[in-house]
Design an enzyme around this catalytic site. Structure first.
Site: not given
Ligand SMILES: *[C@@H]1O[C@H](CO)[C@@H](O)[C@H](O)[C@H]1NC(C)=O
Ligand SMILES: *[C@@H]1O[C@H](CO)[C@@H](O)[C@H](O)[C@H]1NC(C)=O
Length: 570
Positions: A288, A292, A490
Site C-alpha cells: 500500500e 501510494d 488505493s
C-alpha cells in the site's frame, strides 16, 4: 502548544474541577454503540502487559457556536462562487473558532494530572488531549481491559479494549469520545495481480513491468499530465498517510524512479512518524505505502512529499497529527487509501468528530482525498444482509472520494466503471448542496437504479471523481525486490491527489491560493473531467450503480483531464 494552553488555563483550573467532583464521582459508559462483532477479522489474544503502551486521543466536545462558525467558514472558503473563496484561516485563527471551552480543557487536564498521567499533549486547536501511557495505567484511567487483537489474514496485532470504556461523569460531560481504543481498523485491500494486463502499449519501465500494466507513462497519456513539475517554488505540497506497518525504503523508491525513468526521482521529503531507515519491507508488507508514494510522485514530480505514518489506523489520530502542523508545514493535498464501512463506526460522535477534523483541513486550505473502497456497493460488510454498505469516510460530505475505473478496450483511451469500486449513498449524511443537482440528475437520468430498499435515497452520493484502479491493467509497483501488478481505488487515490497538487502548483504559481476542499470546484467544473458512462459497481452481489452521462454513483464526475483542469483553475 502544551505550554501555551496550560498557562492560559491556570486561572480557572482548580475551582471548576473540585466543583465537578463534588457533584458526582460515578462513571459513564462511552461509545456504547460500538460493537466489536462488526469487524470479525480481528480475534482477541492475550491481555496487555506492563510493557505495552497505549496512545489515546481524548476528543473534547465543541461548542455549538464554534462548530457552526467552522461550518460556515468551511463552505464559504471552499466555494469558487463565494466572495470568500480561498480566504483560508491560519492555524491560530482556526483555534480561536473551534477551541473547546477553557473550563472543559482544564477539567480534562486536571483529571489526568490527578490520576498521575504526565505524558500528554494538548492539540494545537485546544480541543483534544493525546495521552500516552502504559497499558495497566490506561486500564485504570478508562476502567476497561486492553487485549492484543490479531488480524485473521494480515500479519498485524493491535491493542484494543475488550469491552466498552468509561469516564468519570464530570469528564464525560465535556468529552465526545476517546479515539481509538475500541474501534478496529480495516486492513488495506489492494489486489495483487501476477498476470499480464490487457493493454496493448509499450512499457516506459522497460521489462520491469509486465505487458499491459499501468505505468507512469500510461497515466501521463490518459490524463494529459504533460511533464511532471521539475522545480516547484509555488508552495504546492502533498502527503500520503500510512498505517499498520506500511512503510518504505529509499532503495525501493529509487529503483522505481530509475526503472521507470522518472527524472525527478521518487522520495519522501518529510517523514512524520518512525524513520524509514530502520524499517524492513517484508515482501508484500509495504504494498500500500509503496503504491501510494511511487504513484503520487510519478504524477507530482518535484512537489515535496510528506509521509504521515502511525502504527495503528486511527483517522482522528492522523487528522490531529496533521492539524498540529503549523501553517508552513501542513501539506496542502492529502491522499488516504484506508477506510471502513459506516456500519462499522456506529458511533455518531465518532463520525461527527471526523467530519469536524475534515472541515478544519478545508478551513486551512488543505484538500483530503480518500479511496472509495474496493468491494463495490456491498462494502467490507459484504452482501450478507442484501443491503448496500456505504463506506466511511466515503459517505462523509467533507472530503473528496475517489472511485475506480478500467480501460474500456486494450488501448489508452475511454474508461469504464471498475466493478469493485466503492460507490453509493450514505446512510448517515444527507446530500450536500454542492452535489444536489448532480445527484438529482443521476436519479432522473433514466438509468436503471437498484431496488429502492437496498440504498438510501436521501444520502450523500459518492465517489466524487475516479481514476484507473482496475486489475485489468494493474499498476506496476516496485513492491520490494520485485515488481507486482496492483489494483484498487488505493491506486486511483494518490493519482488524483497528485493531479490536484499539480493544479495547486498552477494556481499558486499564478499568485492564487490553493484549491482547499475540492468538491464545490469539482461539481462546478464537469468540463475538466472525462465522463465515464459505462459499467456498474456490482462486484459482490446482484446489484450496483450504473455509470451514465454526468455524475453517477459509480465513477462520480469521471476522471481528471489535467490540461483542461489547468485552464479552469486559474
Ligand atoms: C510479521 O511481522 C513481524 C513484526 O512486524 C515480523 O517480524 C515477521 O517477520 C512478520 N511475519 C511475516 C510472515 O511476514
Ligand atoms: C438514510 O439517510 C439519512 C441521512 O440522509 C438517515 O437519516 C437515515 O437514517 C438513513 N436511512 C437508513 C435506513 O439508513
Amino acid at each position: 502548544m502544551q505550554v501555551r494552553s496550560v498557562a492560559l488555563l491556570c486561572a480557572v483550573s482548580l475551582a471548576v474541577v473540585d466543583a465537578a467532583r463534588l457533584v458526582s464521582d460515578s462513571r459513564r459508559v462511552m461509545e456504547p454503540g460500538v460493537f466489536l462483532e462488526a469487524t470479525p477479522s480481528w480475534t482477541q489474544g492475550r491481555r496487555c502487559q506492563d510493557s505495552h503502551t497505549i496512545s489515546a486521543l481524548i476528543m473534547l466536545k465543541h461548542t455549538p457556536e464554534g462548530r457552526a462558525q467552522l461550518e460556515e467558514t468551511f463552505w464559504a472558503v471552499s466555494n469558487p462562487q463565494n466572495p470568500r473563496y480561498g480566504q483560508y484561516l491560519t492555524q491560530d485563527q482556526l483555534t480561536d473558532i473551534i477551541k473547546a471551552p477553557a473550563e472543559a480543557l482544564v477539567t480534562v487536564v486536571d483529571w489526568l494530572k490527578s490520576e498521575g498521567v504526565t505524558n500528554f499533549q494538548v492539540s494545537a486547536n485546544l480541543d483534544a488531549v493525546n495521552v500516552i501511557l502504559p497499558a495497566p495505567k490506561a486500564e485504570k484511567l478508562f476502567d476497561t481491559t486492553f487485549f492484543e487483537f490479531k488480524h485473521s489474514t494480515a500479519n498485524q496485532t493491535i491493542l484494543r479494549t475488550g469491552k466498552p470504556y468509561t469516564l468519570p461523569t464530570f469528564v464525560a460531560n465535556v468529552v465526545d469520545l476517546v479515539a481509538d481504543i475500541i474501534r478496529f481498523p480495516a486492513i488495506p485491500s489492494v489486489k495483487i495481480v501476477e498476470e499480464e494486463g490487457v493493454g496493448a502499449w509499450p512499457s516506459d519501465c522497460g521489462s520491469h513491468c509486465k505487458s499491459g500494466w499501468t505505468t507512469p507513462g500510461v497515466l501521463t497519456q490518459r490524463y494529459k499530465l504533460g511533464a511532471a513539475p521539475s522545480t516547484v517554488t509555488s508552495g504546492s505540497t502533498f502527503a500520503t498517510a500510512e498505517f499498520q506497518g506500511q512503510l518504505y525504503t529509499e532503495k525501493i523508491l529509487n529503483d522505481f524512479a530509475s526503472d521507470c525513468n522518472l527524472p525527478n526521482g521518487v522520495k519522501v521529503d518529510h517523514q512524520i512518524g518512525p524513520d524509514s531507515g530502520s524499517f524492513v519491507c517484508n515482501l508484500g508488507a509495504c504494498t500500500e505505502s509503496l503504491l501510494d508514494i511511487e504513484y503520487i510522485k510519478a504524477v507530482g514530480g518535484a512537489i515535496p512529499l510528506t509521509n504521515v505514518y502511525s502504527s495503528t489506523y486511527s483517522l482522528l489520530d492522523w487528522a490531529n497529527t496533521v492539524l498540529n502542523l503549523g501553517d508552513k508545514d501542513m501539506p496542502l493535498v492529502h491522499s488516504v487509501s484506508y477506510g471502513n464501512d459506516e456500519k462499522q463506526q456506529t458511533g455518531a460522535e465518532y463520525m461527527y468528530q471526523v467530519n469536524t477534523a475534515f472541515a478544519k483541513f478545508g478551513a486551512r486550505g488543505a484538500s483530503i482525498l480518500f479511496a472509495s473502497g474496493d468491494q463495490g456497493v456491498y462494502g467490507r460488510t459484504g452482501p450478507g444482509q442484501k443491503v448496500f454498505n456505504p463506506d466511511f469516510p466515503g459517505g462523509s460530505p467533507y472530503h473528496t472520494s475517489v472511485g475506480g475505473t478500467d480501460f474500456l478496450t486494450d488501448q489508452i483511451g475511454d474508461e469504464k466503471t471498475w466493478q469493485d469500486g466503492g460507490g453509493g449513498f450514505s446512510n448517515t449524511f444527507g446530500i450536500p448542496s454542492y452535489q444536489a443537482e448532480a445527484v438529482a440528475g443521476y436519479k432522473s437520468s433514466g438509468v436503471e437504479l437498484p431496488p429502492a430498499d437496498l440504498w438510501n435515497n436521501t444520502g450523500r452520493g459518492y465517489p466524487d471523481v475516479s481514476a484507473l484502479a482496475g486489475v485489468k491493467a494493474p499498476y506496476c509497483v516496485r513492491n520490494g525486490p520485485i515488481y507486482a501488478g496492483v489494483g484498487g481505488t488505493s491506486a486511483a487515490c494518490p493519482v488524483v491527489a497528485g493531479i490536484f497538487a499539480k493544479l495547486n502548483d498552477v494556481r499558486m504559481s499564478a499568485g492564487k491560493p490553493p484549491l482547499g476542499f475540492l468538491n464545490p470546484f469539482i461539481y462546478q467544473n464537469a468540463a475538466g473531467f472525462n465522463d465515464v458512462t459505462t459499467g456498474k459497481n456490482n462486484a459482490n452481489g446482484p446489484y450496483g450503480f450504473e455509470a451514465t452521462k454526468g455524475w453517477d454513483a459509480a465513477t462520480g464526475m469521471g476522471t481528471p483531464d489535467f490540461e483542461k483542469l489547468a485552464k479552469l483553475v486559474v
